[in-house]
Structures are given as structure tokens and as C-alpha cells.
Write a protein that holds these residues in place. Structure first.
Motif, mmCIF file in Angstrom:
data_model
loop_
_atom_site.group_PDB
_atom_site.id
_atom_site.type_symbol
_atom_site.label_atom_id
_atom_site.label_comp_id
_atom_site.label_asym_id
_atom_site.label_seq_id
_atom_site.Cartn_x
_atom_site.Cartn_y
_atom_site.Cartn_z
ATOM 1 N N HIS A 32 5.785 3.220 2.220
ATOM 2 C CA HIS A 32 5.269 4.101 1.169
ATOM 3 C C HIS A 32 5.904 5.495 1.300
ATOM 4 C CE1 HIS A 32 1.684 6.453 -0.611
ATOM 5 N NE2 HIS A 32 2.451 6.033 -1.593
ATOM 6 N N ASN A 33 7.048 5.664 0.657
ATOM 7 C CA ASN A 33 7.803 6.914 0.760
ATOM 8 C C ASN A 33 7.857 7.719 -0.530
ATOM 9 O OD1 ASN A 33 8.416 6.773 3.492
ATOM 10 N ND2 ASN A 33 10.207 5.482 3.141
ATOM 11 N N ALA A 34 7.110 7.321 -1.540
ATOM 12 C CA ALA A 34 7.060 8.068 -2.796
ATOM 13 C C ALA A 34 5.673 7.872 -3.409
ATOM 14 C CB ALA A 34 8.162 7.601 -3.753
ATOM 15 N N VAL A 35 5.384 8.572 -4.475
ATOM 16 C CA VAL A 35 4.056 8.526 -5.107
ATOM 17 C C VAL A 35 3.750 7.121 -5.620
ATOM 18 C CG1 VAL A 35 2.664 9.397 -7.022
ATOM 19 C CG2 VAL A 35 4.118 10.969 -5.716
ATOM 20 N N LEU A 36 2.550 6.648 -5.303
ATOM 21 C CA LEU A 36 2.041 5.378 -5.824
ATOM 22 C C LEU A 36 0.990 5.704 -6.869
ATOM 23 C CD1 LEU A 36 1.750 2.277 -5.762
ATOM 24 C CD2 LEU A 36 0.073 2.581 -3.912
ATOM 25 N N HIS A 37 1.207 5.252 -8.086
ATOM 26 C CA HIS A 37 0.251 5.475 -9.169
ATOM 27 C C HIS A 37 -0.819 4.395 -9.095
ATOM 28 C CE1 HIS A 37 3.052 8.429 -10.659
ATOM 29 N NE2 HIS A 37 4.008 7.525 -10.619
ATOM 30 N N SER A 38 -2.076 4.812 -9.055
ATOM 31 C CA SER A 38 -3.178 3.856 -8.920
ATOM 32 C C SER A 38 -4.253 4.168 -9.942
ATOM 33 C CB SER A 38 -3.756 3.930 -7.502
ATOM 34 O OG SER A 38 -4.670 5.002 -7.388
ATOM 35 N N PRO A 39 -5.200 3.249 -10.148
ATOM 36 C CA PRO A 39 -6.290 3.510 -11.089
ATOM 37 C C PRO A 39 -7.117 4.739 -10.702
ATOM 38 C CG PRO A 39 -6.258 1.199 -10.480
ATOM 39 C CD PRO A 39 -5.265 1.899 -9.595
ATOM 40 N N ALA A 40 -7.150 5.059 -9.401
ATOM 41 C CA ALA A 40 -7.940 6.193 -8.918
ATOM 42 C C ALA A 40 -7.133 7.494 -8.902
ATOM 43 C CB ALA A 40 -8.471 5.887 -7.520
ATOM 44 N N GLY A 41 -5.884 7.428 -9.320
ATOM 45 C CA GLY A 41 -5.028 8.610 -9.304
ATOM 46 C C GLY A 41 -3.786 8.377 -8.461
ATOM 47 N N ASP A 42 -2.937 9.370 -8.421
ATOM 48 C CA ASP A 42 -1.682 9.253 -7.680
ATOM 49 C C ASP A 42 -1.920 9.399 -6.181
ATOM 50 O OD1 ASP A 42 -0.369 8.923 -10.048
ATOM 51 O OD2 ASP A 42 0.426 10.964 -10.128
ATOM 52 N N ILE A 43 -1.251 8.548 -5.415
ATOM 53 C CA ILE A 43 -1.348 8.576 -3.959
ATOM 54 C C ILE A 43 -0.030 9.123 -3.429
ATOM 55 C CG2 ILE A 43 -1.632 7.197 -1.864
ATOM 56 C CD1 ILE A 43 -3.174 5.146 -3.642
ATOM 57 N N ASP A 99 11.880 0.494 -0.253
ATOM 58 C CA ASP A 99 12.396 -0.708 0.411
ATOM 59 C C ASP A 99 11.552 -1.939 0.048
ATOM 60 O OD1 ASP A 99 10.145 0.172 1.787
ATOM 61 O OD2 ASP A 99 10.973 -0.215 3.778
ATOM 62 N N ALA A 100 10.841 -1.879 -1.070
ATOM 63 C CA ALA A 100 9.962 -2.979 -1.495
ATOM 64 C C ALA A 100 10.708 -4.302 -1.536
ATOM 65 C CB ALA A 100 9.378 -2.678 -2.875
ATOM 66 N N HIS A 101 10.016 -5.321 -1.055
ATOM 67 C CA HIS A 101 10.606 -6.667 -1.022
ATOM 68 C C HIS A 101 9.463 -7.674 -1.082
ATOM 69 C CE1 HIS A 101 13.577 -9.742 0.035
ATOM 70 N NE2 HIS A 101 12.608 -10.285 0.750
ATOM 71 N N VAL A 102 9.672 -8.764 -1.822
ATOM 72 C CA VAL A 102 8.717 -9.862 -1.792
ATOM 73 C C VAL A 102 9.385 -11.086 -1.193
ATOM 74 C CG1 VAL A 102 7.295 -9.048 -3.711
ATOM 75 C CG2 VAL A 102 9.176 -10.614 -4.165
ATOM 76 N N GLU A 103 8.604 -11.778 -0.404
ATOM 77 C CA GLU A 103 9.040 -13.074 0.137
ATOM 78 C C GLU A 103 8.100 -14.113 -0.437
ATOM 79 O OE1 GLU A 103 9.337 -15.559 4.304
ATOM 80 O OE2 GLU A 103 9.283 -13.371 4.388
ATOM 81 N N ARG A 147 3.930 5.210 5.587
ATOM 82 C CA ARG A 147 3.447 4.039 6.326
ATOM 83 C C ARG A 147 3.994 2.737 5.735
ATOM 84 N NH1 ARG A 147 -2.040 4.378 8.966
ATOM 85 N NH2 ARG A 147 -2.286 6.563 9.481
ATOM 86 N N PRO A 148 4.258 1.777 6.621
ATOM 87 C CA PRO A 148 4.666 0.450 6.135
ATOM 88 C C PRO A 148 3.444 -0.358 5.719
ATOM 89 C CG PRO A 148 4.643 0.460 8.525
ATOM 90 C CD PRO A 148 4.299 1.873 8.078
ATOM 91 N N VAL A 149 3.639 -1.238 4.736
ATOM 92 C CA VAL A 149 2.581 -2.149 4.327
ATOM 93 C C VAL A 149 3.125 -3.575 4.291
ATOM 94 C CG1 VAL A 149 1.348 -0.409 2.969
ATOM 95 C CG2 VAL A 149 2.963 -1.915 1.843
ATOM 96 N N THR A 150 2.233 -4.494 4.574
ATOM 97 C CA THR A 150 2.507 -5.927 4.457
ATOM 98 C C THR A 150 1.288 -6.544 3.800
ATOM 99 O OG1 THR A 150 3.875 -5.923 6.459
ATOM 100 C CG2 THR A 150 3.021 -8.056 5.726
ATOM 101 N N LEU A 151 1.464 -7.036 2.576
ATOM 102 C CA LEU A 151 0.345 -7.564 1.800
ATOM 103 C C LEU A 151 0.647 -8.967 1.300
ATOM 104 C CD1 LEU A 151 -0.506 -4.586 -0.571
ATOM 105 C CD2 LEU A 151 -1.924 -5.448 1.279
ATOM 106 N N ASP A 152 -0.226 -9.888 1.617
ATOM 107 C CA ASP A 152 -0.133 -11.209 0.996
ATOM 108 C C ASP A 152 -0.670 -11.091 -0.426
ATOM 109 O OD1 ASP A 152 0.889 -12.432 3.281
ATOM 110 O OD2 ASP A 152 -1.118 -12.856 4.060
#
Length: 145
Positions: free
Chosen positions: A86-97, A61-65, A102-107
Motif C-alpha cells: 500500500h504505497n498510494a491512496v486507497l479510495h474506500s467507502p469510508a474515505g481515502d486511506i 505492485d498489485a498482483h493476483v494469483e 504495508r504489504p497485504v495478502t488477501l484471499d
């Protein structure tokens, strides 16, 4: 005739929010580069598309405002907020999460460069620590006051 910077920016934002990777890729230059927190970087349409598609892959459900867009010459600075669950795998520099649910809100801030109506550079900045806190992967700071 090439799109204006504002038009190319808007199309990139609209296609990101629609999770339309083909539409998003259509406003990228062949030699586009991207940089993101954690030492993430890459070059080329396919790599850039994969990076941005990874966000709406991990957050269906990613969205940017966009709160503000400042354009000077061929450079634009975007101020915005990313939201998603966050309902699927997130690929990160430290490995897959794995998904946390959980919901996230990031500026975020993003500096973009354009050439002939295409994105040629993305420099994305956001608070990685806050993202990890919101995903429940590290403890959030204790409430004060």
C-alpha cells in the motif's frame, strides 16, 4: 469470433497483473457492472475500469494469483489471492486511506458473468476487516495458543 470465457478471463487477469487498464477495458461489455464489499458498485466500462485501476493505483505492485476457476455456462467463479504494498491512496467507502507502506495478502472470491466473450458482471468478495488489519488501521486479533 468472440473469445471464450476462459480466454476473456485470462486476458482480464493478465492485463490486471500488467496494470494495463486499456487491455483490461477491452474485455468489458459496455454495460458491465461490478459489486464489492462495503457497498461499492458501479456500471459501465469507465466506472469498472476506474474501480479496478484503483487497486493497482493504491498498490503499485498489485498482483493476483488465481488458484481455481470454475466455469458453468456464462458464469465463472474465481478463487485467488491478491498481494500488494500500500504505497498510494486507497479510495474506500469510508474515505481515502493514505499510504501505509504495508504489504497485504488477501484471499478473494469473484463471481463473473460473461456475454459474447466480454465481462458483464463482477461480484468481488474479500475480508475487509483483514485488509484493514493488514494496513494497520485497526488492531489485529491477539495471537492464541
Amino acid at each position: 469470433m468472440a473469445m471464450t470465457i476462459r480466454e476473456a478471463f485470462q486476458k482480464g487477469t493478465d492485463t490486471f497483473n500488467a496494470h494495463d487498464i486499456d487491455g483490461f477495458t477491452s474485455v468489458l461489455a459496455d454495460d458491465v457492472t461490478y459489486h464489492a464489499p462495503g457497498g461499492i458498485s458501479g456500471q459501465g466500462k469507465a466506472a469498472c475500469a476506474q474501480f479496478f485501476a484503483g487497486w493497482f493505483g493504491a498498490f503499485p505492485d498489485a498482483h493476483v494469483e488465481v488458484h481455481a476457476l470454475h466455469i458453468a455456462g456464462e458464469v465463472a467463479v474465481e478463487e485467488g489471492t491478491f498481494t500488494g504494498t500500500h504505497n498510494a491512496v486507497l479510495h474506500s467507502p469510508a474515505g481515502d486511506i493514505p499510504p501505509t507502506g504495508r504489504p497485504v495478502t488477501l484471499d478473494y472470491l469473484q463471481v463473473l458473468r460473461f456475454r459474447y466473450g466480454n465481462h458483464v458482471m463482477f461480484n468481488l468478495m474479500y475480508d475487509r476487516l483483514l485488509l484493514l488489519e493488514q494496513l494497520g488501521l485497526i488492531p489485529a486479533p491477539a495471537a492464541t495458543g
